[in-house]
Design a protein around this motif. Structure first.
Motif, PDB file in Angstrom:
ATOM      1  N   ASP A 146       4.136   6.085  -1.863  1.00  0.00           N
ATOM      2  CA  ASP A 146       5.036   6.844  -2.445  1.00  0.00           C
ATOM      3  C   ASP A 146       5.894   4.946  -3.078  1.00  0.00           C
ATOM      4  N   PRO A 147       6.181   5.218  -4.423  1.00  0.00           N
ATOM      5  CA  PRO A 147       6.848   4.453  -4.605  1.00  0.00           C
ATOM      6  C   PRO A 147       8.501   4.034  -3.995  1.00  0.00           C
TER       7      PRO A 147
ATOM      8  N   ILE B 134       6.414   7.690   5.309  1.00  0.00           N
ATOM      9  CA  ILE B 134       5.862   8.025   3.578  1.00  0.00           C
ATOM     10  C   ILE B 134       6.857   9.607   3.267  1.00  0.00           C
ATOM     11  N   THR B 135       7.209   9.581   1.718  1.00  0.00           N
ATOM     12  CA  THR B 135       7.066  10.937   1.181  1.00  0.00           C
ATOM     13  C   THR B 135       5.663  11.644   1.253  1.00  0.00           C
TER      14      THR B 135
ATOM     15  N   VAL C  22       0.916  -1.071  -0.031  1.00  0.00           N
ATOM     16  CA  VAL C  22       0.192  -0.075   0.192  1.00  0.00           C
ATOM     17  C   VAL C  22       1.159   1.470   0.241  1.00  0.00           C
ATOM     18  N   ALA C  23       1.701   1.636   1.008  1.00  0.00           N
ATOM     19  CA  ALA C  23       2.827   2.547   0.670  1.00  0.00           C
ATOM     20  C   ALA C  23       3.320   2.592   0.027  1.00  0.00           C
ATOM     21  N   ARG C  24       3.985   1.458  -0.941  1.00  0.00           N
ATOM     22  CA  ARG C  24       4.902   1.945  -2.897  1.00  0.00           C
ATOM     23  C   ARG C  24       3.408   2.700  -3.683  1.00  0.00           C
TER      24      ARG C  24
END
Length: 95
Positions: A45-46, A70-71, A40-42
């Motif tokens: 924020d890849p 995350i950024t 999910v985080a990616r």
């Protein structure tokens, strides 16, 4: 369903974008929980680095608290990330 707050003008935002933004997530301490959060985080924020994840098991070991940093690039991104995490079947609480 929670009400979506009105847009805050950028000059009134307390967050400067882009910035490192921690999100705390709680769920059952089960196989695959942290991996699911990384997926999910990616999405949002890849460049998310899983080595930055902080883990805190509950005193009984039944639950796991996870901090994802995350950024953050926009309020829209953060709102959608919170919605996605909140509706994930493995997640109990998002802060």
């Amino acid at each position: 369903m929670p009400e979506i707050p009105p847009d805050i003008p950028p000059e009134q935002s307390l967050i400067t974008y882009p910035s490192a933004f921690p999100i705390k997530v709680m769920g059952a301490q089960v196989e695959g929980f942290v991996d699911a959060l990384v997926v999910v985080a990616r999405q949002f924020d890849p460049a998310f680095d899983p080595s930055t994840i902080e883990r805190r098991p509950s005193s009984t070991g039944k639950y796991l608290g996870v901090t994802l940093t995350i950024t953050a690039t926009s309020r829209e991104q953060l709102d959608e990330l919170y919605r996605t995490l909140s509706t994930h079947p493995m997640v109990k609480v998002v802060l």
